[in-house]
Write a protein that holds these residues in place. Structure first.
Motif, mmCIF file in Angstrom:
data_model
loop_
_atom_site.group_PDB
_atom_site.id
_atom_site.type_symbol
_atom_site.label_atom_id
_atom_site.label_comp_id
_atom_site.label_asym_id
_atom_site.label_seq_id
_atom_site.Cartn_x
_atom_site.Cartn_y
_atom_site.Cartn_z
ATOM 1 N N GLY A 18 0.838 -1.185 0.000
ATOM 2 C CA GLY A 18 0.000 0.000 0.000
ATOM 3 C C GLY A 18 0.876 1.239 0.000
ATOM 4 O O GLY A 18 1.864 1.314 -0.734
ATOM 5 N N CYS A 19 0.544 2.210 0.834
ATOM 6 C CA CYS A 19 1.382 3.395 0.973
ATOM 7 C C CYS A 19 2.717 3.008 1.620
ATOM 8 O O CYS A 19 2.765 2.108 2.465
ATOM 9 C CB CYS A 19 0.673 4.449 1.820
ATOM 10 N N GLU A 20 3.774 3.704 1.251
ATOM 11 C CA GLU A 20 5.116 3.344 1.728
ATOM 12 C C GLU A 20 5.229 3.357 3.252
ATOM 13 O O GLU A 20 5.757 2.399 3.836
ATOM 14 C CB GLU A 20 6.147 4.286 1.084
ATOM 15 N N PRO A 21 4.746 4.392 3.967
ATOM 16 C CA PRO A 21 4.917 4.389 5.418
ATOM 17 C C PRO A 21 4.013 3.400 6.152
ATOM 18 O O PRO A 21 4.204 3.174 7.347
ATOM 19 C CB PRO A 21 4.591 5.838 5.814
ATOM 20 N N CYS A 22 3.042 2.819 5.443
ATOM 21 C CA CYS A 22 2.100 1.898 6.076
ATOM 22 C C CYS A 22 2.329 0.450 5.647
ATOM 23 O O CYS A 22 1.486 -0.416 5.884
ATOM 24 C CB CYS A 22 0.664 2.302 5.750
ATOM 25 N N THR A 23 3.458 0.183 5.006
ATOM 26 C CA THR A 23 3.752 -1.150 4.486
ATOM 27 C C THR A 23 5.172 -1.548 4.869
ATOM 28 O O THR A 23 6.094 -0.752 4.753
ATOM 29 C CB THR A 23 3.640 -1.167 2.941
ATOM 30 N N ARG A 24 5.325 -2.777 5.316
ATOM 31 C CA ARG A 24 6.662 -3.311 5.603
ATOM 32 C C ARG A 24 6.761 -4.726 5.054
ATOM 33 O O ARG A 24 5.759 -5.367 4.727
ATOM 34 C CB ARG A 24 6.938 -3.314 7.108
ATOM 35 N N ALA A 25 7.991 -5.217 4.964
ATOM 36 C CA ALA A 25 8.202 -6.612 4.587
ATOM 37 C C ALA A 25 7.736 -7.507 5.729
ATOM 38 O O ALA A 25 7.649 -7.082 6.890
ATOM 39 C CB ALA A 25 9.676 -6.850 4.296
ATOM 40 N N ILE A 26 7.413 -8.778 5.399
ATOM 41 C CA ILE A 26 6.987 -9.713 6.440
ATOM 42 C C ILE A 26 8.056 -10.782 6.626
ATOM 43 O O ILE A 26 8.889 -11.023 5.753
ATOM 44 C CB ILE A 26 5.634 -10.368 6.102
ATOM 45 N N ALA A 27 8.015 -11.418 7.781
ATOM 46 C CA ALA A 27 8.932 -12.511 8.079
ATOM 47 C C ALA A 27 8.300 -13.836 7.674
ATOM 48 O O ALA A 27 7.075 -13.940 7.499
ATOM 49 C CB ALA A 27 9.265 -12.515 9.570
ATOM 50 N N MET A 28 9.104 -14.846 7.511
ATOM 51 C CA MET A 28 8.600 -16.165 7.146
ATOM 52 C C MET A 28 7.602 -16.652 8.193
ATOM 53 O O MET A 28 7.852 -16.587 9.395
ATOM 54 C CB MET A 28 9.756 -17.161 7.027
ATOM 55 N N GLY A 29 6.446 -17.106 7.729
ATOM 56 C CA GLY A 29 5.424 -17.607 8.630
ATOM 57 C C GLY A 29 4.376 -16.586 9.015
ATOM 58 O O GLY A 29 3.324 -16.950 9.554
ATOM 59 N N GLU A 30 4.637 -15.310 8.747
ATOM 60 C CA GLU A 30 3.650 -14.284 9.060
ATOM 61 C C GLU A 30 2.514 -14.306 8.035
ATOM 62 O O GLU A 30 2.683 -14.722 6.887
ATOM 63 C CB GLU A 30 4.288 -12.892 9.051
ATOM 64 N N ASP A 31 1.350 -13.815 8.453
ATOM 65 C CA ASP A 31 0.207 -13.674 7.554
ATOM 66 C C ASP A 31 0.567 -12.713 6.424
ATOM 67 O O ASP A 31 1.341 -11.767 6.619
ATOM 68 C CB ASP A 31 -0.993 -13.131 8.342
ATOM 69 N N ILE A 32 -0.013 -12.948 5.218
ATOM 70 C CA ILE A 32 0.357 -12.133 4.064
ATOM 71 C C ILE A 32 -0.040 -10.670 4.215
ATOM 72 O O ILE A 32 0.492 -9.809 3.518
ATOM 73 C CB ILE A 32 -0.221 -12.704 2.756
ATOM 74 N N ARG A 33 -0.982 -10.383 5.131
ATOM 75 C CA ARG A 33 -1.359 -8.983 5.359
ATOM 76 C C ARG A 33 -0.656 -8.390 6.576
ATOM 77 O O ARG A 33 -0.946 -7.262 6.981
ATOM 78 C CB ARG A 33 -2.879 -8.882 5.549
ATOM 79 N N ALA A 34 0.280 -9.135 7.163
ATOM 80 C CA ALA A 34 0.945 -8.670 8.380
ATOM 81 C C ALA A 34 1.746 -7.396 8.167
ATOM 82 O O ALA A 34 1.970 -6.630 9.098
ATOM 83 C CB ALA A 34 1.858 -9.772 8.928
#
Length: 233
Positions: A198-214
């Motif tokens: 989404g927007c850059e400040p509201c989005t981060r990469a996720i770690a393995m095993g996290e939900d895809i919307r995490a």
């Protein structure tokens, strides 16, 4: 010549194409809300490849990642017959919010985050949908707990028109199988563990095993993780 797909994915693709053709024939003028995510790039390719009479738009919030803007340009060059019209937030509304609340006030509370989403997304969405009979999304059932009970066709109370989710039953694996089979362009952030962008400040990469919307609004509870574009009663 169509690339080879598994029988199961081909069956889903046939259902999706039939629905897209039905939308164009029976619910026009219809428009596709293109967020340029992986799912939406599948729909972009399908609509262009099969010359389906559904226009496309995207919401430029003013705070998108650089890789998203790069994909916008790539999409424009790849699909010249299927241009993505951009809608921007009202400058005066953004100025008032930032000057009153702060440039990153959305981190402070769900209420302030939703106010920002309303200015940068919901108001432009209403302009994009004005005069339309239906809109198309790339929502999938498995994406989030807020989307498990969605239907392929719904009535959108907030905007007063029909809403269609042609990829609802597709899995993440299905999406990427299609992208690979047809060499569909996609956001480079997906290769850096950003499944949802989404927007850059509201989005981060996720770690393995996290939900895809995490990685979306990661500081909030999962049940709050919608911007309001897909609000339902």
């Amino acid at each position: 010549m169509q690339a080879a797909l598994s029988p199961a994915l081909q069956a889903k693709l046939d259902v999706t194409l039939a629905l897209l053709h039905q939308i164009a024939a029976e619910h026009g003028p219809a428009v596709f809300a293109n967020s340029l995510g992986a799912e939406d790039m599948v729909l972009t390719d399908l609509i262009a490849r099969h010359e389906i009479a559904i226009e496309s738009f995207s919401l430029d919030t003013g705070r998108l990642p650089a890789d998203t803007y790069a994909l916008m340009q790539q999409t424009r060059e790849r699909y010249p017959a299927q241009p993505v019209k951009l809608y921007f937030p009202r400058a005066e509304s953004v100025e008032a919010y930032v000057n009153d609340k702060g440039i990153n006030a959305f981190y402070e509370s769900v209420e302030l985050r939703k106010q920002c989403c309303a200015i940068r997304k919901l108001e432009p969405l209403k302009r994009a949908l004005a005069g339309r009979q239906a809109w198309v999304t790339g929502l999938r059932r498995e994406q989030a707990s807020t989307r498990t009970d969605m239907a392929p066709e719904e009535w959108d109370d907030a905007n007063g028109l029909r809403k269609f989710n042609p990829l609802l039953e597709w899995t993440e694996k299905d999406v990427w199988a299609y992208i690979k089979a047809f060499d569909v362009p996609y956001n480079a952030l997906h290769d850096k563990h950003y499944p949802s962008i989404g927007c850059e400040p509201c989005t981060r990469a996720i770690a393995m095993g996290e939900d895809i919307r995490a990685g979306r609004w990661w500081w909030e509870n999962p049940e709050n993780k919608e911007c309001g574009l897909h609000a339902r009663k």
